[in-house]
Design a protein around this motif. Sequence first.
Motif, short mmCIF file in Angstrom:
data_model
loop_
_atom_site.label_atom_id
_atom_site.label_comp_id
_atom_site.label_asym_id
_atom_site.label_seq_id
_atom_site.Cartn_x
_atom_site.Cartn_y
_atom_site.Cartn_z
N ARG A 1 22.89 47.12 97.49
CA ARG A 1 23.21 48.57 98.18
C ARG A 1 22.12 48.74 99.25
NH1 ARG A 1 24.98 52.56 94.36
NH2 ARG A 1 24.87 53.90 95.96
N ASP B 1 21.59 51.40 100.79
CA ASP B 1 20.90 52.96 100.77
C ASP B 1 19.83 53.18 99.88
OD1 ASP B 1 22.59 52.84 98.39
OD2 ASP B 1 23.92 54.62 99.11
N VAL B 2 19.49 52.16 98.96
CA VAL B 2 18.29 52.24 97.97
C VAL B 2 17.23 51.37 98.88
CG1 VAL B 2 17.16 52.16 95.94
CG2 VAL B 2 19.25 53.05 96.12
N LEU C 1 11.57 50.70 96.83
CA LEU C 1 11.68 51.66 95.77
C LEU C 1 12.59 51.10 94.74
CD1 LEU C 1 11.26 54.70 95.16
CD2 LEU C 1 12.81 55.21 96.90
N ALA C 2 13.52 50.21 95.15
CA ALA C 2 14.53 49.64 94.07
C ALA C 2 13.44 48.63 93.25
CB ALA C 2 15.60 48.91 94.88
N ARG D 1 10.64 49.07 92.37
CA ARG D 1 9.62 49.93 91.54
C ARG D 1 10.47 50.46 90.42
NH1 ARG D 1 5.89 52.81 96.12
NH2 ARG D 1 4.03 51.60 95.33
N LEU D 2 11.79 50.81 90.71
CA LEU D 2 12.78 51.37 89.76
C LEU D 2 13.08 50.37 88.63
CD1 LEU D 2 14.71 54.16 91.82
CD2 LEU D 2 12.77 54.47 90.41
N GLY E 1 10.34 49.77 86.67
CA GLY E 1 10.14 50.88 85.76
C GLY E 1 10.99 50.66 84.44
N MET E 2 12.17 50.27 84.54
CA MET E 2 12.99 50.10 83.57
C MET E 2 12.57 49.27 82.92
SD MET E 2 17.30 49.87 83.76
CE MET E 2 17.50 50.60 85.16
N ALA F 1 20.83 48.32 85.60
CA ALA F 1 20.07 48.06 87.02
C ALA F 1 20.98 47.35 87.91
CB ALA F 1 19.04 47.11 86.63
N GLY G 1 13.17 55.65 81.04
CA GLY G 1 12.31 54.56 81.49
C GLY G 1 12.23 54.69 83.12
N MET G 2 13.31 54.44 83.62
CA MET G 2 13.24 54.58 85.09
C MET G 2 12.50 55.86 85.63
SD MET G 2 16.39 53.82 87.73
CE MET G 2 17.25 52.78 86.65
N SER H 1 8.85 56.18 84.88
CA SER H 1 8.01 55.27 85.69
C SER H 1 7.54 55.78 87.24
CB SER H 1 8.66 53.97 85.92
OG SER H 1 9.72 53.98 86.84
N ARG I 1 21.19 56.79 92.17
CA ARG I 1 22.37 55.90 92.72
C ARG I 1 22.10 54.54 91.68
NH1 ARG I 1 20.79 56.88 98.92
NH2 ARG I 1 22.28 58.59 98.95
N LEU J 1 22.27 48.70 91.42
CA LEU J 1 21.63 48.11 92.52
C LEU J 1 22.79 47.27 93.51
CD1 LEU J 1 18.15 47.33 91.51
CD2 LEU J 1 18.88 49.11 93.23
#
Lengths: 197, 197
Positions: A145, A147-148, A152-153, A155-156, A159-160, A189, B159-160, B163, B187, B193
């Motif tokens: 996508r 729009d992220v 940042l994607a 990192r997330l 993060g997960m 994810a 987690g997400m 983080s 999102r 994603l």
Amino acid sequence: MTMAKRDTYTPESLLAVAVGVFNERGYDGTSMEHLSKAAGISKSSIYHHVKGKEELLRLAISRALDELFAVLDEPGATGGPAVDRLQYVTRRTVEVLMAELPYVTLLLRVRGNTGTERWAMERRREFDHRVAELLKQAAADGDLRADVDARLATRLLFGMINSVVEWYRPDRGGAVTSEEVADAVVRTAFDGLRTAR
Amino acid sequence: MTMAKRDTYTPESLLAVAVGVFNERGYDGTSMEHLSKAAGISKSSIYHHVKGKEELLRLAISRALDELFAVLDEPGATGGPAVDRLQYVTRRTVEVLMAELPYVTLLLRVRGNTGTERWAMERRREFDHRVAELLKQAAADGDLRADVDARLATRLLFGMINSVVEWYRPDRGGAVTSEEVADAVVRTAFDGLRTAR
């Protein structure tokens, strides 16, 4: 005073003890005295195996990094559309994290006061960067996508993935398998928790 | 020896200094001496404000917890389908985390040696449990995918979210806004994603 036991350690088994102590006390908070007590052998016996605690840290971190970087060279990570490669790397990273739990935990907690710690952080950033590049390519292909933001994607996503070290304990009864966790991370994810509408 | 400055602290401003020190050194690794040095006032001046470092920890953790639990009572969290409430709580939790960054960071790092730490962990579990209940309800409504276990999904979602404390630094130039991060988390967690196919 604890009686020192006979030193029957191999480099691997001594490393396993050291990593446990590092994760419990923090690397900074661990002295050779702590390692000697945990291993049940004298400090000089430890020095027979390694130069000191920083070498133990380097060996432990190397083990985690070698396994993680090896994933990037596997066929699933090198051939096919970027989105599939990214998904493959995500799955395998979770699996490595769970298989090498104490070593990856140590890698993720390192903060950087010594040369070895700074090297570990640099190599970890390099790994993250390689994954971020895959993610950017997949986004450029239109498979992720728009729009992220890619940064940042990334990192997330990490993060997960990395949060698994916070709760996964392989010795607990009824524990989920590494495959179940990897599946859950990939599904969440990439396709999200929501039912497709 | 540092000259003590005149004590012009309010409870809030002293708390902000203490939380910074706790996050840097760890709560266990912080002494009243460290707090006195960081605040630039004498230990007895600190004792004029609070009973000791455990009271500072309790005040800091309370601030984080009060903000987090307040989210659960907001209209967006109490009315409508569970999946919408869960999405609302996810967004607001990210926003609270970013607005109260040092306080939530401290809450997330607490490990539990003192009564206050154990209380903090208990309250945090309670918050996680409330969110897990929402997630289970949304799954029962058929609005969340059935092939990711609810408990695992809750862990990955937190987690997400959690983080964010690892990399978000509000003082960095060009920093993303709290709204952008909250959007990205919602999102990614809910719709994934991957581009819808």
